[in-house]
Design a protein around this motif. Structure first.
Motif, short mmCIF file in Angstrom:
data_model
loop_
_atom_site.label_atom_id
_atom_site.label_comp_id
_atom_site.label_asym_id
_atom_site.label_seq_id
_atom_site.Cartn_x
_atom_site.Cartn_y
_atom_site.Cartn_z
N ALA B 35 45.28 44.85 38.36
CA ALA B 35 46.66 44.63 38.78
C ALA B 35 46.97 43.13 38.81
O ALA B 35 46.09 42.31 38.66
N PRO B 38 47.21 39.98 43.92
CA PRO B 38 47.54 40.75 45.12
C PRO B 38 48.33 39.92 46.13
O PRO B 38 48.14 38.70 46.25
N ASN B 39 49.22 40.61 46.81
CA ASN B 39 50.05 39.94 47.82
C ASN B 39 49.58 40.19 49.23
O ASN B 39 49.74 39.36 50.11
N ARG B 40 49.05 41.40 49.42
CA ARG B 40 48.58 41.76 50.76
C ARG B 40 47.13 42.19 50.65
O ARG B 40 46.82 43.22 50.08
N HIS B 60 47.89 35.45 52.22
CA HIS B 60 48.00 36.83 51.75
C HIS B 60 47.10 37.79 52.50
O HIS B 60 47.17 39.00 52.29
N GLY B 95 49.59 48.37 54.51
CA GLY B 95 50.14 48.38 53.16
C GLY B 95 49.54 47.35 52.22
O GLY B 95 50.27 46.61 51.55
N PRO B 96 48.21 47.32 52.12
CA PRO B 96 47.59 46.31 51.25
C PRO B 96 47.69 46.70 49.77
O PRO B 96 47.82 47.88 49.45
N ASP B 97 47.63 45.70 48.87
CA ASP B 97 47.46 46.03 47.46
C ASP B 97 46.05 45.68 46.98
O ASP B 97 45.70 45.93 45.85
N LEU B 98 45.27 45.10 47.87
CA LEU B 98 43.85 44.88 47.56
C LEU B 98 43.05 45.01 48.86
O LEU B 98 43.41 44.41 49.88
N THR B 113 40.95 54.18 47.37
CA THR B 113 41.30 54.27 45.94
C THR B 113 42.18 55.49 45.72
O THR B 113 43.10 55.46 44.91
N ILE B 117 45.11 52.18 46.28
CA ILE B 117 44.91 50.77 46.61
C ILE B 117 43.71 50.26 45.81
O ILE B 117 42.68 50.94 45.72
N GLU B 118 43.85 49.07 45.23
CA GLU B 118 42.72 48.53 44.49
C GLU B 118 41.65 48.08 45.48
O GLU B 118 41.94 47.46 46.51
#
Lengths: 340, 298
Positions: B35, B38-40, B60, B95-98, B113, B117-118
């Motif tokens: 991806a 990551p932001n979060r 982040h 709400g994490p993206d990593l 996963t 979520i990565e």
């Protein structure tokens, strides 16, 4: 009334086995310190002209090996005889010194100190053995108090149920404490529960010795009453046994021995259940023989297991509780098959 | 009953700890999709948290381990559990993206996963492994340049320490990770692999258990006497409640007074997370160790 230990030939056989086990216990204590992975010079070990502080060989012998052998003998003897007494008291072959909550109380005490630490330094006393002894004592008090509640005697059923329940309760608290601890402390705690006789000195042994002597004196007084008790409380009472008093003494002395043993070596499993059964397979069920024989055999067995614990994977230490079960289990099964 | 439940705890805990402590891999992506930056980020590994802040991805980071203490900024971040108790609900709610987890947390990895979520998985290793993790985190957060710079700085600091102590005799070192309070029972020492061993070597010492290829070794008292360590260093994480006061912890070692380190008074207690967290402060920790091993070189 003089009671004969069976026929004269049985009597001779039993005395021979008793003598043999006593010599094995003594021999194992004497030989154990001479066995180890590090080659040491014997003339250096016993050379009194060298200062002890600089004599590595002497410290290996007198600090790293000898106290372990002594502690092993005391712990093994105490756990095995406590096992015999509790199996007779509860009239249950599956009873162990740990059945009545003593060891989980001790473990909880020890773990609280390992995980939470001690805010105050108690000089002279090592904190973990002290905490585990206090834990054992509290467990004994709770179980004993419950079994006497609203009763004139001592109920072995309540004793057993209270003990087992307390075990579960303490185990749950132990798991909770472990859960709160960070991983390194959890690792320490898990390791504590496997038992370790690495006492590195004589003071823990000296602390536990008076307790073990008191327990042994009571044990010496018990066997005849236990024989009658194992037939049944009523018939024992009809033959002049003070049932309640015997039960009380049996429970308290076995708990005292277990508490002292656990505070010395941690909760080392297997000795307290298998040694008494091994002995019974050899000498029968008479407690006048079974009790001393189990003490000797337990002592010899644990000393030998501890030699294995400190040598098999040297310089690393193997948990002695692992060895007792791995050596003792197959050996007991072999005895069982041979006898049946 | 009791024995069985202990065995279950033993087995479970040991299994988890063993997988975490005694494996060599470092960091691996769980999902194939690379991806965008990551932001979060949620990280349950204190070492990774330190690395993220070091490379500048700190803003982040939205969730950290219960044991994260550094840098100061983590104090006000939500806690999402730790090795043995990851709080999935908490992680999802952030709400994490990593998410960065320990490799042994298989259930948590699967759940996250599954939620799309990565996940990056982490395992402890040596200093080199830690540097690779740092670079990988730099790449993943779009800060490869900063990460490479930090790695270069750490490596430069480490070689400066090594150069400084290179002319000296290498003392035989026993590095104690933990033991039972007030005794040397159930003592664990650094074995011949892992970042602690690497730190001893970089600080100019010779690990007495360097030939045992395990991260943690439980030695017998006999081994401690026979191996004759010249310096004993006990390390302790910050904020542990079982703080051992110095005179008391010296007394413990008097039982084995024939050990050269005890005889010459070279038993030291080092408290601080720079010694227990294999993160960007590795060089600082190694420097503290080197000062103890070679007081004359500094």
């Amino acid at each position: 009334m003089k009671v004969q230990l069976g026929t004269p030939s049985e009597y001779r056989k039993r005395s021979r086995i008793l003598f043999m086990l006593a010599s094995t216990a003594l021999a194992s204590c004497i030989v154990a310190p001479f066995i180890g992975p590090t080659p040491i010079q014997w003339d250096t070990v016993f050379d009194s002209t060298r200062p002890f502080n600089e004599n590595i060989d002497a410290q290996i012998f007198f600090i790293a090996r000898l106290p372990r052998a002594l502690a092993g003998a005391l712990v093994g003897g105490a756990l095995a005889s406590a096992g015999v007494v509790l199996q007779a008291l509860l009239r249950n072959p599956l009873a162990t010194p740990f059945t009545l909550g003593v060891s989980s109380g001790a473990s909880l005490g020890a773990l609280l100190v390992i995980v939470l630490g001690t805010p105050i330094a108690i000089s002279a006393l090592p904190v973990v053995p002290l905490a585990s002894f206090i834990g054992a004592l509290s467990a004994v008090c709770i179980v004993y108090g419950l079994s006497r509640y609203r009763r004139r005697g001592l109920s072995t059923t309540v004793l057993l149920l209270a003990g087992v329940t307390l075990n579960s309760l303490f185990s749950a608290i132990i798991m909770f404490v472990q859960f709160l601890a960070d991983p390194t402390q959890t690792f320490q705690a898990v390791r504590y529960l496997m038992g370790n006789l690495n006492v590195s000195g004589y003071s823990p042994i000296l602390w536990s010795l008076p307790l073990l002597i008191v327990a042994s004196c009571v044990f010496a007084w018990l066997p005849r009453s236990l024989n009658l008790l194992s037939i049944g409380t009523e018939s024992a009472a009809s033959r002049g046994v003070d049932v309640t008093r015997t039960q009380r003494m049996a429970f308290l002395s076995a708990s005292l021995a277990t508490g002292a043993a656990v505070s010395l070596g941690g909760p080392i499993g297997f000795v307290g259940i298998v040694v008494p059964h091994m002995v019974r397979l050899m000498v029968g069920a008479d407690h006048r023989v079974v009790l001393p024989a189990s003490a000797f055999m337990g002592a010899a067995f644990l000393v030998i297991c501890d030699v294995a614990a400190r040598t098999l994977m040297a310089p690393q230490e193997l948990p002695v509780g692992v060895i007792t079960a791995m050596l003792g289990g197959p050996f007991f099964l072999w005895m069982l098959i041979r006898k049946v | 009953m009791r024995y069985q439940s202990f065995q279950i705890i033993r087995t479970l805990t040991l299994a988890t700890i063993v997988t975490v402590l005694f494996s060599q891999n470092w960091i691996a992506a769980q999902t194939g999709s690379q991806a965008q930056t990551p932001n979060r980020i949620v990280t349950i590994v204190p070492a990774v948290t330190e690395m993220l802040f070091a490379v500048g991805a700190g803003p982040h980071v939205v969730g950290v381990s219960n044991f994260a203490r550094y840098p100061q900024a983590v104090q006000r971040l939500p806690r999402v559990g730790a090795l043995l108790n990851p709080n999935i609900e908490r992680i999802l709610s952030l709400g994490p993206d990593l998410a960065i987890l320990y490799g042994s947390q298989t259930d948590a990895i699967e759940q996250l996963t599954g939620a799309g979520i990565e996940v990056l998985t982490y395992r402890h290793g040596g200093i080199t492994d830690a540097m690779e993790v740092l670079k990988e985190l730099g790449r993943r957060t779009g800060r490869a340049f900063e990460a490479n710079k930090i790695v270069a700085n750490i490596q430069a600091a480490l070689s400066a320490i090594t150069d400084r102590v290179s002319g000296q005799d290498r003392p035989r070192v026993l590095l104690v990770v933990g033991r039972e309070p007030d005794t040397i029972r159930n003592l664990y020492a650094s074995g011949g692999i892992g970042f602690l061993h690497d730190m001893i070597v970089a600080a100019g010492g010779e690990n007495v258990f360097g030939n045992i290829l395990k991260e943690a070794v439980q030695p017998t008292a006999e081994a401690l006497l026979a191996l004759q360590p010249e310096v004993i260093v006990e390390i302790q994480a910050e904020g542990m409640m079982s703080v051992r006061q110095s005179p008391r912890h010296q007394n413990v070692w008097q039982a084995l007074s024939a050990i050269p380190a005890v005889r010459t008074g070279r038993v030291h207690l080092l408290a601080g997370n720079d010694l227990v967290v294999p993160g960007p402060r590795l060089a600082a920790g190694t420097g503290r160790l080197a000062r103890i091993l070679h007081p004359n070189a500094f």
